[in-house]
Design a protein around this motif. Structure first.
Motif: not given
Length: 250
Positions: A155-183
């Motif tokens: 779910d995290h990865e899909a939400a991240g990909r969707a956000a990146q696609a939206a940001a590219r399409g709309r020309g807005v800045r995007a950043l990412q945050y890790p959650v389970w990566a710390w595991h």
């Protein structure tokens, strides 16, 4: 490539305390990151992800009179599928209430939350729909912050990909945050896993509010009756998010 798994205790905070690459990440003040931002949009796959990964920058946005919108993708209703006293309907209601309490702890409220109600555990099946919804509500001057696309939770990865696609399409800045990566990331790797990332420090007051917001998610920490299994966020997991900083990628 080996796909990391979220199982067992994972990497303890004591190991992260001695991580050279994590310590070497540059520090960027949240106010600097938010310069020229008109609205902060935090994409959260499940209620609690927004607090774990972004409580600090959300508080900084409030302090700087910047609008905040939390896009709550699912209600996290599938987190305890084998617990008869916590069926999906009860979890859905409980987690929405918990999110409202957490928002208040951060100086926000329910008006800052956009619940989408996509099915927990199946965000990838609705990824195009999510990307379209994020694009449709994106505005010039937005900063879109979403989970890391390699976080190891589908779910995290899909939400991240969707956000990146939206940001590219709309020309807005995007950043990412890790959650389970710390595991599962290697705290003693030779280099950081991200080509660009920064630590965003939090002062004592902001950190205390984050801790209070984390405690609002009683279903996840196990502070509820009738839960006959290990909670999603036991102490050794929440310890990774009680640090006096958060990490943003990009």
């Amino acid at each position: 490539m080996v796909v990391p798994r979220i199982e067992g205790q994972g990497i303890l905070q004591a190991d992260w305390d001695t991580s050279a690459w994590l310590d070497d990440l540059p520090c960027t003040e949240a106010g600097t990151l938010l310069q020229e931002v008109r609205r902060l949009v935090v994409v959260s796959p499940h209620p609690d992800d927004e607090v774990l990964g972004c409580a600090g920058i959300m508080q900084a946005a409030v302090a700087n009179d910047i609008a905040v919108c939390v896009v709550s993708v699912t209600d996290g209703e599938a987190c305890y599928p084998d617990q008869p006293l916590w069926p999906a309907a009860r979890l859905r209601d409980a987690r929405r209430r918990e999110l409202a309490h957490a928002m208040r702890a951060l100086g926000l409220d329910a008006t800052h939350v956009l619940p989408l109600g996509l099915p927990d555990g199946r965000v990838a099946s609705h990824e195009a729909e999510l990307a379209a919804q994020l694009a449709a509500q994106s505005l010039p001057g937005d900063l879109l912050v979403a989970p890391w696309v390699r976080d190891a939770h589908p779910d995290h990865e899909a939400a991240g990909r969707a956000a990146q696609a939206a940001a590219r399409g709309r020309g807005v800045r995007a950043l990412q945050y890790p959650v389970w990566a710390w595991h599962w990331l290697d705290p003693h790797a030779a280099t950081a896993p991200w080509p660009a990332a920064a630590r965003i420090p939090m002062g004592p007051a902001a950190l205390a509010r984050k801790h209070q917001a984390m405690q609002a998610f009683a279903t996840q920490t196990g502070a509820v009756d009738g839960l006959d299994c290990d909670p999603i966020l036991p102490d050794h997991v929440t310890a990774r998010f009680r640090r006096p900083y958060e990490v943003l990628i990009g």
